[in-house]
Write a protein that holds these residues in place. Structure first.
Motif, PDB file in Angstrom:
ATOM      1  N   LEU A  52       9.401  -5.555  17.596  1.00  0.00           N
ATOM      2  CA  LEU A  52       8.720  -4.386  17.031  1.00  0.00           C
ATOM      3  C   LEU A  52       9.355  -3.963  15.708  1.00  0.00           C
ATOM      4  CD1 LEU A  52       6.525  -2.249  17.400  1.00  0.00           C
ATOM      5  CD2 LEU A  52       8.168  -0.897  18.686  1.00  0.00           C
ATOM      6  N   ALA A  53      10.679  -3.998  15.647  1.00  0.00           N
ATOM      7  CA  ALA A  53      11.373  -3.648  14.405  1.00  0.00           C
ATOM      8  C   ALA A  53      11.019  -4.630  13.294  1.00  0.00           C
ATOM      9  CB  ALA A  53      12.877  -3.621  14.631  1.00  0.00           C
ATOM     10  N   ARG A  54      10.948  -5.914  13.630  1.00  0.00           N
ATOM     11  CA  ARG A  54      10.564  -6.925  12.634  1.00  0.00           C
ATOM     12  C   ARG A  54       9.131  -6.712  12.157  1.00  0.00           C
ATOM     13  NH1 ARG A  54      12.117 -12.713  15.046  1.00  0.00           N
ATOM     14  NH2 ARG A  54      11.018 -13.382  13.162  1.00  0.00           N
ATOM     15  N   LEU A  55       8.239  -6.372  13.083  1.00  0.00           N
ATOM     16  CA  LEU A  55       6.847  -6.121  12.712  1.00  0.00           C
ATOM     17  C   LEU A  55       6.732  -4.893  11.813  1.00  0.00           C
ATOM     18  CD1 LEU A  55       5.090  -6.841  16.127  1.00  0.00           C
ATOM     19  CD2 LEU A  55       4.868  -8.188  14.019  1.00  0.00           C
ATOM     20  N   GLU A  56       7.500  -3.856  12.106  1.00  0.00           N
ATOM     21  CA  GLU A  56       7.493  -2.658  11.267  1.00  0.00           C
ATOM     22  C   GLU A  56       8.007  -2.977   9.865  1.00  0.00           C
ATOM     23  OE1 GLU A  56       6.305   0.394  11.770  1.00  0.00           O
ATOM     24  OE2 GLU A  56       5.580  -0.141  13.758  1.00  0.00           O
ATOM     25  N   ALA A  57       9.062  -3.791   9.773  1.00  0.00           N
ATOM     26  CA  ALA A  57       9.602  -4.177   8.463  1.00  0.00           C
ATOM     27  C   ALA A  57       8.569  -4.997   7.689  1.00  0.00           C
ATOM     28  CB  ALA A  57      10.896  -4.961   8.641  1.00  0.00           C
ATOM     29  N   ALA A  58       7.893  -5.896   8.372  1.00  0.00           N
ATOM     30  CA  ALA A  58       6.858  -6.704   7.717  1.00  0.00           C
ATOM     31  C   ALA A  58       5.698  -5.827   7.263  1.00  0.00           C
ATOM     32  CB  ALA A  58       6.364  -7.792   8.671  1.00  0.00           C
ATOM     33  N   LYS A  59       5.382  -4.796   8.039  1.00  0.00           N
ATOM     34  CA  LYS A  59       4.304  -3.883   7.669  1.00  0.00           C
ATOM     35  C   LYS A  59       4.658  -3.120   6.400  1.00  0.00           C
ATOM     36  CE  LYS A  59       1.628   0.033   9.439  1.00  0.00           C
ATOM     37  NZ  LYS A  59       1.790   0.887   8.293  1.00  0.00           N
ATOM     38  N   VAL A  60       5.898  -2.676   6.287  1.00  0.00           N
ATOM     39  CA  VAL A  60       6.338  -1.962   5.084  1.00  0.00           C
ATOM     40  C   VAL A  60       6.195  -2.863   3.859  1.00  0.00           C
ATOM     41  CG1 VAL A  60       8.367  -0.971   3.943  1.00  0.00           C
ATOM     42  CG2 VAL A  60       7.858  -0.375   6.300  1.00  0.00           C
ATOM     43  N   ILE A  61       6.607  -4.112   3.996  1.00  0.00           N
ATOM     44  CA  ILE A  61       6.504  -5.062   2.884  1.00  0.00           C
ATOM     45  C   ILE A  61       5.039  -5.310   2.534  1.00  0.00           C
ATOM     46  CG2 ILE A  61       6.906  -7.467   2.217  1.00  0.00           C
ATOM     47  CD1 ILE A  61       9.500  -7.309   3.908  1.00  0.00           C
ATOM     48  N   ALA A  62       4.210  -5.521   3.548  1.00  0.00           N
ATOM     49  CA  ALA A  62       2.790  -5.779   3.308  1.00  0.00           C
ATOM     50  C   ALA A  62       2.120  -4.574   2.649  1.00  0.00           C
ATOM     51  CB  ALA A  62       2.093  -6.130   4.614  1.00  0.00           C
ATOM     52  N   ASP A  63       2.459  -3.372   3.102  1.00  0.00           N
ATOM     53  CA  ASP A  63       1.885  -2.168   2.501  1.00  0.00           C
ATOM     54  C   ASP A  63       2.283  -2.017   1.037  1.00  0.00           C
ATOM     55  OD1 ASP A  63       0.577  -1.510   4.821  1.00  0.00           O
ATOM     56  OD2 ASP A  63       2.035   0.014   5.450  1.00  0.00           O
ATOM     57  N   SER A  64       3.554  -2.306   0.722  1.00  0.00           N
ATOM     58  CA  SER A  64       3.982  -2.176  -0.671  1.00  0.00           C
ATOM     59  C   SER A  64       3.297  -3.219  -1.550  1.00  0.00           C
ATOM     60  CB  SER A  64       5.499  -2.279  -0.792  1.00  0.00           C
ATOM     61  OG  SER A  64       5.932  -3.591  -0.559  1.00  0.00           O
ATOM     62  N   LEU A  65       3.121  -4.428  -1.025  1.00  0.00           N
ATOM     63  CA  LEU A  65       2.407  -5.457  -1.786  1.00  0.00           C
ATOM     64  C   LEU A  65       0.949  -5.075  -1.994  1.00  0.00           C
ATOM     65  CD1 LEU A  65       3.867  -8.715  -0.222  1.00  0.00           C
ATOM     66  CD2 LEU A  65       4.331  -7.786  -2.496  1.00  0.00           C
ATOM     67  N   TYR A  66       0.339  -4.504  -0.963  1.00  0.00           N
ATOM     68  CA  TYR A  66      -1.050  -4.070  -1.073  1.00  0.00           C
ATOM     69  C   TYR A  66      -1.183  -2.957  -2.104  1.00  0.00           C
ATOM     70  CZ  TYR A  66      -5.636  -2.273   0.132  1.00  0.00           C
ATOM     71  OH  TYR A  66      -6.942  -1.846   0.061  1.00  0.00           O
ATOM     72  N   ASN A  67      -0.251  -2.015  -2.082  1.00  0.00           N
ATOM     73  CA  ASN A  67      -0.289  -0.920  -3.058  1.00  0.00           C
ATOM     74  C   ASN A  67      -0.133  -1.443  -4.481  1.00  0.00           C
ATOM     75  OD1 ASN A  67      -0.667   0.977  -1.054  1.00  0.00           O
ATOM     76  ND2 ASN A  67       1.511   1.444  -0.867  1.00  0.00           N
ATOM     77  N   LYS A  68       0.756  -2.423  -4.678  1.00  0.00           N
ATOM     78  CA  LYS A  68       0.907  -3.026  -6.005  1.00  0.00           C
ATOM     79  C   LYS A  68      -0.372  -3.733  -6.423  1.00  0.00           C
ATOM     80  CE  LYS A  68       5.885  -3.709  -5.935  1.00  0.00           C
ATOM     81  NZ  LYS A  68       6.970  -4.693  -5.899  1.00  0.00           N
ATOM     82  N   PHE A  69      -1.007  -4.419  -5.477  1.00  0.00           N
ATOM     83  CA  PHE A  69      -2.263  -5.109  -5.765  1.00  0.00           C
ATOM     84  C   PHE A  69      -3.343  -4.115  -6.171  1.00  0.00           C
ATOM     85  CE2 PHE A  69      -6.404  -6.564  -4.147  1.00  0.00           C
ATOM     86  CZ  PHE A  69      -6.564  -7.689  -4.933  1.00  0.00           C
ATOM     87  N   GLU A  70      -3.449  -3.025  -5.424  1.00  0.00           N
ATOM     88  CA  GLU A  70      -4.453  -2.009  -5.737  1.00  0.00           C
ATOM     89  C   GLU A  70      -4.182  -1.361  -7.089  1.00  0.00           C
ATOM     90  OE1 GLU A  70      -7.365  -1.047  -4.203  1.00  0.00           O
ATOM     91  OE2 GLU A  70      -7.009  -2.852  -3.016  1.00  0.00           O
ATOM     92  N   ALA A  71      -2.919  -1.080  -7.392  1.00  0.00           N
ATOM     93  CA  ALA A  71      -2.565  -0.488  -8.683  1.00  0.00           C
ATOM     94  C   ALA A  71      -2.901  -1.448  -9.808  1.00  0.00           C
ATOM     95  CB  ALA A  71      -1.085  -0.121  -8.715  1.00  0.00           C
ATOM     96  N   ASN A  72      -2.627  -2.730  -9.585  1.00  0.00           N
ATOM     97  CA  ASN A  72      -2.943  -3.741 -10.581  1.00  0.00           C
ATOM     98  C   ASN A  72      -4.455  -3.843 -10.771  1.00  0.00           C
ATOM     99  OD1 ASN A  72      -2.566  -5.764 -12.446  1.00  0.00           O
ATOM    100  ND2 ASN A  72      -2.375  -7.365 -10.924  1.00  0.00           N
ATOM    101  N   LYS A  73      -5.213  -3.724  -9.680  1.00  0.00           N
ATOM    102  CA  LYS A  73      -6.670  -3.754  -9.777  1.00  0.00           C
ATOM    103  C   LYS A  73      -7.177  -2.577 -10.587  1.00  0.00           C
ATOM    104  CE  LYS A  73      -9.425  -4.042  -6.129  1.00  0.00           C
ATOM    105  NZ  LYS A  73      -9.922  -4.226  -4.758  1.00  0.00           N
ATOM    106  N   GLU A  74      -6.591  -1.389 -10.373  1.00  0.00           N
ATOM    107  CA  GLU A  74      -6.994  -0.199 -11.126  1.00  0.00           C
ATOM    108  C   GLU A  74      -6.645  -0.355 -12.600  1.00  0.00           C
ATOM    109  OE1 GLU A  74      -5.221   3.145  -9.195  1.00  0.00           O
ATOM    110  OE2 GLU A  74      -6.356   2.842  -7.347  1.00  0.00           O
ATOM    111  N   ASP A  75      -5.476  -0.909 -12.902  1.00  0.00           N
ATOM    112  CA  ASP A  75      -5.090  -1.153 -14.295  1.00  0.00           C
ATOM    113  C   ASP A  75      -6.043  -2.150 -14.936  1.00  0.00           C
ATOM    114  OD1 ASP A  75      -2.973   0.580 -13.963  1.00  0.00           O
ATOM    115  OD2 ASP A  75      -1.460  -1.008 -13.736  1.00  0.00           O
ATOM    116  N   GLN A  76      -6.381  -3.196 -14.212  1.00  0.00           N
ATOM    117  CA  GLN A  76      -7.302  -4.211 -14.723  1.00  0.00           C
ATOM    118  C   GLN A  76      -8.669  -3.588 -14.998  1.00  0.00           C
ATOM    119  OE1 GLN A  76      -6.236  -7.252 -15.375  1.00  0.00           O
ATOM    120  NE2 GLN A  76      -8.177  -7.984 -16.129  1.00  0.00           N
ATOM    121  N   LYS A  77      -9.133  -2.715 -14.090  1.00  0.00           N
ATOM    122  CA  LYS A  77     -10.429  -2.052 -14.269  1.00  0.00           C
ATOM    123  C   LYS A  77     -10.383  -1.147 -15.491  1.00  0.00           C
ATOM    124  CE  LYS A  77     -14.351  -0.209 -12.391  1.00  0.00           C
ATOM    125  NZ  LYS A  77     -15.335  -0.378 -13.409  1.00  0.00           N
TER     126      LYS A  77
END
Length: 146
Positions: free
Chosen positions: A99-124
């Motif tokens: 569970l701790a490993r899954l939570e850590a992976a979720k934090v990483i995935a969320d930060s990558l997703y947020n960077k992707f979304e921010a990059n998409k907004e900048d691109q737009k």
């Protein structure tokens, strides 16, 4: 008679104790945690329908996890049962580690997703501003030609 009942009760209680024997082949605890982690990730992927684009994604299944760890389903089941029956909270600790490993992976995935979304907004924003920049560039070139 009372001694007989006490001895009989003790023998019955001792015989009820289920001894856990290590399965053959035995999977070490860390490797078993890794297998259970991979299965948790696999079931998570399946539950969110991440395979909606089957034409481009290779579908992963449990047999791929067995192949990765060079085990078969019977080996997994017998080792999983062993860790469940082991007692002393071993399986619970394993599940908490997973569970701790899954939570850590979720934090990483969320930060990558947020960077992707921010990059998409900048691109737009760049795409939206591009026609105006092109018009200003054209106007500037025409002014310089005069």
């Amino acid at each position: 008679m009372n001694r007989f009942l006490v001895i009989l009760t003790v023998l019955i209680l001792m015989s009820c104790k289920n001894s856990t024997t290590k399965p053959t082949p035995f999977i070490e605890q860390k490797k078993m945690e890794d297998i259970l982690y991979d299965m948790a990730v696999l079931y998570s992927i399946e539950s969110v329908s991440a395979y909606s684009r089957e034409d481009t994604l290779k579908k992963i299944n449990v047999s791929a996890i067995y192949k990765k760890y060079d085990i078969d389903s019977l080996t997994f089941v017998s080792n999983n049962r062993y860790y469940v029956e082991l007692g002393d909270g071993v399986y619970n600790k394993m599940q908490n580690n997973i569970l701790a490993r899954l939570e850590a992976a979720k934090v990483i995935a969320d930060s990558l997703y947020n960077k992707f979304e921010a990059n998409k907004e900048d691109q737009k924003a760049i795409e939206d501003a591009l026609p105006q920049l092109e018009a200003e560039k054209t106007d500037s070139v025409q002014i310089q030609k005069k």
